[in-house]
Write a protein that holds these residues in place. Structure first.
Motif, mmCIF file in Angstrom:
data_model
loop_
_atom_site.group_PDB
_atom_site.id
_atom_site.type_symbol
_atom_site.label_atom_id
_atom_site.label_comp_id
_atom_site.label_asym_id
_atom_site.label_seq_id
_atom_site.Cartn_x
_atom_site.Cartn_y
_atom_site.Cartn_z
ATOM 1 N N GLY A 1 0.817 -1.212 0.000
ATOM 2 C CA GLY A 1 0.000 0.000 0.000
ATOM 3 C C GLY A 1 0.848 1.258 0.000
ATOM 4 N N LYS B 1 0.918 3.523 -3.090
ATOM 5 C CA LYS B 1 -0.087 4.558 -3.345
ATOM 6 C C LYS B 1 0.461 5.941 -3.002
ATOM 7 N N ARG C 1 -0.769 4.464 -8.839
ATOM 8 C CA ARG C 1 -1.325 3.525 -7.874
ATOM 9 C C ARG C 1 -2.292 4.156 -6.867
ATOM 10 N N GLY C 2 -2.227 5.447 -6.686
ATOM 11 C CA GLY C 2 -3.027 6.109 -5.658
ATOM 12 C C GLY C 2 -4.115 6.988 -6.237
ATOM 13 N N GLY D 1 -4.548 3.606 0.827
ATOM 14 C CA GLY D 1 -3.116 3.332 0.946
ATOM 15 C C GLY D 1 -2.690 3.201 2.404
#
Length: 175
Positions: free
Chosen positions: A40, A43, A50-51, A71
């Motif tokens: 996570g 993120k 990714r975030g 995240g």
């Protein structure tokens, strides 16, 4: 009397939360689930891929909030599961995240259309088999999380150590 009764109830809830099996192999499931969710951090390292950017492209409302919130929860829950600290709480968080991910990103692939505000991503193939392919890691994480909710952190967990330290004696409240 009432406060003593509440204390006993909360103590019983904590006991149930920490109680775990003594299997050595539970550690393998914790490493799998906790290791995956500890990513996570990506993120925050790669917010556009990714975030926040990813949540925006999927159609999430308030993508900046959800990207950072998810995240943080993934990272925290992943670390809790890896270390075996309140393993069931961490696993409940991860199973919730996976359930939302399956509903918002995998089911639309099966039906070949966007779902509510969630945008169907571009793939070469849609339908059941495409969804099954995309779902495999999510489903494995979902099942691993369910296993940890049922069994707890296992022999080599902080939960096991706390349980033994706090509940190794017979304790009776004063009436």
């Amino acid at each position: 009397m009432k406060s003593n009764s509440n204390f006993v109830k909360s103590t019983e809830h904590m006991r149930q939360l920490l109680q775990t099996d003594v299997s050595k192999t539970t550690l393998l499931i914790r490493i799998m689930v906790g290791g995956i969710f500890s990513e996570g951090i990506q993120k925050f390292l790669y917010p556009m891929a990714r975030g926040t950017g990813r949540f925006e492209s999927m159609g999430f409302p308030y993508p900046e909030f959800f990207g950072n919130f998810i995240g943080f929860i993934e990272l925290l829950a992943g670390m809790m599961v890896l270390m075996g600290v309140l393993t069931r709480v961490g696993a409940f968080s991860t199973i919730t995240i996976m359930s939302v991910a399956i509903i918002t990103t995998k089911i639309p692939i099966a039906f070949r259309e966007s779902f509510g505000p969630f945008v169907l991503r571009d793939l070469e193939v849609y339908g059941f088999w495409s969804m099954a392919h995309e779902l495999r890691t999510d489903f494995a994480m979902w099942l691993g999380s369910l296993f940890l909710i049922i069994k707890g952190g296992g022999r080599w967990s902080v939960d096991q150590k706390l349980y033994r330290a706090w509940y190794s004696f017979s304790w009776q409240p004063n009436d």
